[in-house]
Design a protein around this motif. Sequence first.
Motif, short mmCIF file in Angstrom:
data_model
loop_
_atom_site.label_atom_id
_atom_site.label_comp_id
_atom_site.label_asym_id
_atom_site.label_seq_id
_atom_site.Cartn_x
_atom_site.Cartn_y
_atom_site.Cartn_z
N GLU A 1 0.82 -1.22 0.00
CA GLU A 1 0.00 0.00 0.00
C GLU A 1 0.86 1.27 0.00
O GLU A 1 0.37 2.35 -0.31
N THR A 2 2.15 1.15 0.34
CA THR A 2 3.00 2.35 0.34
C THR A 2 3.58 2.63 -1.04
O THR A 2 4.13 3.71 -1.28
N PHE A 3 3.46 1.66 -1.94
CA PHE A 3 4.09 1.86 -3.25
C PHE A 3 3.38 2.90 -4.10
O PHE A 3 4.00 3.60 -4.90
N VAL A 4 2.05 2.97 -3.97
CA VAL A 4 1.32 3.91 -4.82
C VAL A 4 1.73 5.36 -4.52
O VAL A 4 2.12 6.10 -5.43
N PRO A 5 1.70 5.81 -3.23
CA PRO A 5 2.18 7.18 -3.00
C PRO A 5 3.65 7.40 -3.38
O PRO A 5 4.02 8.46 -3.87
N HIS A 6 4.49 6.37 -3.15
CA HIS A 6 5.89 6.48 -3.58
C HIS A 6 5.94 6.75 -5.10
O HIS A 6 6.65 7.66 -5.57
N ALA A 7 5.20 5.90 -5.86
CA ALA A 7 5.26 5.98 -7.32
C ALA A 7 4.67 7.31 -7.79
O ALA A 7 5.20 7.95 -8.71
N GLU A 8 3.59 7.75 -7.15
CA GLU A 8 2.96 9.00 -7.61
C GLU A 8 3.86 10.19 -7.34
O GLU A 8 3.92 11.13 -8.13
N ARG A 9 4.57 10.18 -6.23
CA ARG A 9 5.51 11.27 -5.96
C ARG A 9 6.57 11.33 -7.08
O ARG A 9 6.88 12.41 -7.62
N LEU A 10 7.10 10.16 -7.44
CA LEU A 10 8.13 10.14 -8.47
C LEU A 10 7.57 10.56 -9.83
O LEU A 10 8.21 11.28 -10.59
N GLU A 11 6.34 10.12 -10.11
CA GLU A 11 5.71 10.54 -11.37
C GLU A 11 5.56 12.06 -11.37
O GLU A 11 5.75 12.72 -12.41
N GLY A 12 5.23 12.61 -10.21
CA GLY A 12 5.11 14.06 -10.10
C GLY A 12 6.45 14.74 -10.38
O GLY A 12 6.52 15.72 -11.13
N LEU A 13 7.51 14.22 -9.80
CA LEU A 13 8.83 14.84 -10.00
C LEU A 13 9.27 14.72 -11.46
O LEU A 13 9.88 15.65 -12.01
N ILE A 14 8.95 13.55 -12.06
CA ILE A 14 9.32 13.37 -13.48
C ILE A 14 8.55 14.39 -14.33
O ILE A 14 9.12 15.06 -15.21
N ALA A 15 7.26 14.51 -14.06
CA ALA A 15 6.44 15.46 -14.82
C ALA A 15 6.97 16.88 -14.63
O ALA A 15 7.06 17.67 -15.60
N ALA A 16 7.36 17.22 -13.40
CA ALA A 16 7.90 18.56 -13.14
C ALA A 16 9.16 18.80 -13.95
O ALA A 16 9.35 19.87 -14.53
#
Lengths: 1113, 142
Positions: free
Chosen positions: A994-1009
Amino acid sequence: MLRARLFGRLAIDVDGRPVPPIAGLKPRAVCAWLLLHPGAHARARLAAQFWGDVLDTSARASLRNVLWTIRCTLDAAGGSAYLDADRDSVAIATELPRRIDTEDFDRLTGLGDPAALERAFALAEEPLLADLADDWVLETRDGYRERVADLALRLADVHERDGDLRAALMWTRRGLARVPLRESVHRCLMQRLAAAGETAEALATYERCAAMLAAEFETAPSAPTRQLAERLRRGSVRVAPGTGTHPLPPAPAGRRPSRPELPLLGRETELGMLRGSWGRARQGHGGVALVSGAAGLGKSRLVTELTEYVEADQGNVAAGAAFELEGAPPFGPWAEVLRELVAETSVPPQDVAWPADLARLCRSVERRWKRPAAPPPTDREQERGWLFEAVTEALAWATRERPLLLVLEDVHLADRASIALLTHCGRRLPRLPVLLVATIRPAVARPELALAVDALVRRDALVARIGLDPLTAAQTAQLVRAAAPGLDAAGRARVVAAAAGNPLLAREAARAAAEGSDLSDGLRAWVRAPLARLPGSARLLVDAVTLAARPVEQGEAADLVGAERLPAALQAACREELLDAGQRRIRFVHPLVREACAAELEPARRVWLHARLADVLDARADRSVAEIGRHLLLAGRSPEARSYLVSAAERARALGALDEAATFLTEAAHAAAGTPALEAELWLMAADAEAGRNRRESYDGAFGRAIARLEDSADWAGVAGAYVARGRCMATMLCYPPESTAAHRRALTVIDEHRLHTPELRALALAGLAWINAVSGDLTRARQLIDQVEALPEFADDPVLAAEVGLARAGALLRERRFVESQQASVAAAELAADAGQAVLAGTALLQAASTAVCRGALHEALTLTDRVGRCVAGTRLAADALADQAYALARSQRQEEAWAAVLEELTLAARAGADQEANAAFDAGSIALQLGRTAQAVEHLAAALAEPAGQFPRALARIRLAEARLRDGDVDGADTELDRLPFETIGPNDLPETFVPHAERLEGLIAATRGERDLALRRMASAEAGWRRMLHGRPQGDLPAAAIVDMTRSVVAGLVEPGLELGRVLAERAALLAAAGRAPEARNAAQEARSIAAQLGADGYRTAVEAPMVEV
Amino acid sequence: MPSFEETAVCRVPARTVWKLLHDPNRFVDWWSGLVRSEPGSHGALIRADYAPEVEVPLRINPLREGSGVMMRCLVTDTVYSWQLQPHPQGCLVRMRVDVPGSSDEDLIRYTRASMLRSLPRLVSAAEHAERADRKGAGRRGG
């Protein structure tokens, strides 16, 4: 009166009524031990002797059950009173009339008169406890064999003094038969034969002695024996025909001339590649060369050519071959290699530890280097790590004198343990002057071999990969011409067609065609004529080597056919091109020839030969119990075979070879069909071995069979004990907490339903339930159970059980977020375990305390505790985990250089342990590097960890961290690709998916930024923020550390998730994004909350991690 | 034990579907018949439309083999497995549901109908999320 016979198979009667055979190996062994050791024995000592590797309470429970079985069996003959057992001690009653044959033997040998000595000899004609093979039995049996030999020699002396030379000779021969390696007895026999006027026989005895010494020790008789032989020869006594004419075995240094070699054809390129690899290896850049090809294509021949080249180049060569025997002992080919290596290498210094570890695998270390084997560590994984490291050290040591060529033949047949060792050592060879050549048949290679090759490729350790193709027709014709020069063109063409490019078949077919055989019959028919021409002893030798299914030592061959007949037998077998003799070993010219000879063996002769091989191997000091067990099984002697297989399993476990241990035990259990108690005992042992391999299905299968047999026999104490063992297994090795709970409950139900008086089992079941509830169940119930266990008298007697219950208490406190008390409970458990000498348990408890200290931010305490782990279990996997914890705490304390030094120390430690630990250490190193901002190193180590399938770190988390490392290293697309791989990573039940989704979304956010996709970036960050907030469950900010989720089975690098820290980090990064988007008020709010979290979290490391991205806000 | 399987191709990267399967808060976006879902101590707590007053715990575990997730209803013991495989157009989603043999016919019928509706909804939710992302990715301003 109780009468017991221990020589031969254990047999007891009471007042003339025979006691039925005692069911089960352990009960029989305990009964035999008590009979052999008169007097009362403390239960604790007996329990430790027979169940040394389990909890004291568990050992006492097993002893209680075993004593019950013995008592019931004795009772069947009215002899239960003979088992004298109270709460503290156990004995076979000495005050009741009893007669034990070993005691008679001792008494008679003490009397000293010839009649008494002869009666003692008659008593001990059969080996002691022939149907048991425990280590203590084998040692005692060897001791009695020596004593019986001494007794025979005393009788010989008596008869010589009385002038009865015939009788003296007879007793000398009887003595020598029991101690054939004792040169002084050979000399004594020579003297007595000479005195009896049998000089020719005396000289023949000398030759047998010389042949035996050459075969066993590659040495010549000592000066007194040689001088005696010389005096006998000078005595002008005529040597009788047929004696004294056998050629002696070769001098140790010389290679025995084997069959004439045909030219090497069509393999020049491959030989050139191997020579090139050798050239680089001798410069210090070694590695593994793989030679693969179908049977008969010339792998062995190619290796022989290389071996000769290396020997001419002053290189050292050691070779071993995998056994063709199913169920061979673990590390078989390596044991051969090491034996040769130890013989050829100077003695290492006394202050290095590895020879003592090596001695567990290679007994020559003890004999040649005078280094006794170190006791195996209790941690099985550690055992394998130390053993592998010892082998690597031995290779490095051997190369101090000369570069080294290692040959491992037929690796496709090798056991898993051997392949694992090949991988481990192979990875180290690029830095050593060692070339390891492994031959395989690709068609029968197993998946673990493919994984091993893959691991070697990744480490640049595979220096050559040679595949042998069939010879061309022209090359085959050339070979046929050389093998059978007299064959006409038509005959040659037939042979070429029949051989289909296979050099072995070409050679054999050419010989067969030259003898006029029909080529359509194949290899089996072609070996018939040479086999038929062999004289009796040579045929015996060939048949024995066939069934031994491995190269046979000269000494073993001498035992099989007689030392004096061996040279002629060997010469005949080599002349017929069936066998080939190296310096020490005799082997078939090719496995296909062995298979053909095996097919020619009559079933009855097979059975007889397997029995003979078992007996010969059993009489040798370096006996392999696995092989003996296998031959006994094939000889139809199942009762003896079972005992040897169990012993083989115990030895395999002591070497960390769990696959082989499970195989031996499963076979032993199958061989016990029809004897329910024994079958149940063996299935339980097999189940335990399967649990050690983490094979749940196999475990359940074996356990189910055991329970069925126990229930059939209405052995309810056995059933309860089995469920307690299952509960422990499910809680620890297999990790299925609900199953563990069910098993412990079932044990308690059985105890209550059948009103069993088994207080130890009750204590173990309650403690097991307490532990499970403490770590993953009802905490109130856990505390109640802990209180119940602590109230039992058995608890006070077992400090290890107390330590385990203490750890359970610590686990419960941790779940309640009572970090300080949990840490204190862990430290107390560690002290109890350390006082009881349980270093691994103490280390585990200290590591748990250290992780708890990290959770509560007490980094200085964490560092002190990890130091203590390192001292407690130096060099182990736990020590590696402690270094990881230490690096983590240091990184969080901003002690960057020290943190990185701890990482490097962990990497060094892991490099000696094996691929799995190395991968775990790489994961830790990559994770810490990411924390320290060493992004390039983070990428390198995390990628290396993920490339190793054997690693036991959370792979999905590693992929996430690798994505972040790539992103921070400037590789945005690489980071995105890593996230794409995330769904395909294996995720374990303890990986907190359950911790992987927020981890992955944070990284997706940083990549998008980074890509300038600001809206998407903000959406992803908001989603990640929401995810971490949910995990905090509305926890107030002052309580953020308490939200940490920790998996105590791992180091904090892998097992600690801190939603508070993650939330702070996301808020800080989101604040920077909002500020850049001109949304100042929202940015300020996010930044303010991030700063507040950093302040709440306290430690500098937290604050820096959270504040770093906010610089621009 | 009655069981049924269904597969569907989803035109988005596997990780988009994977996130939906691992986030209990978003189960309602695609799981037919669910009125509420949230993380719970075993994995998730869900409420279905036929009995919205009952909170049902769902244990969530990764699949032992391959990529995917297994959800076991701790009340009915029904097991839902979702497996992802790479596919040229995005990813292949394989759904398997095992209903205990002792279940009544109504439950079996209901489960089958709702899960066969859920698979296309999962695909649709993932594709919608991806489209929204692409739209967001196109806008570079705040």
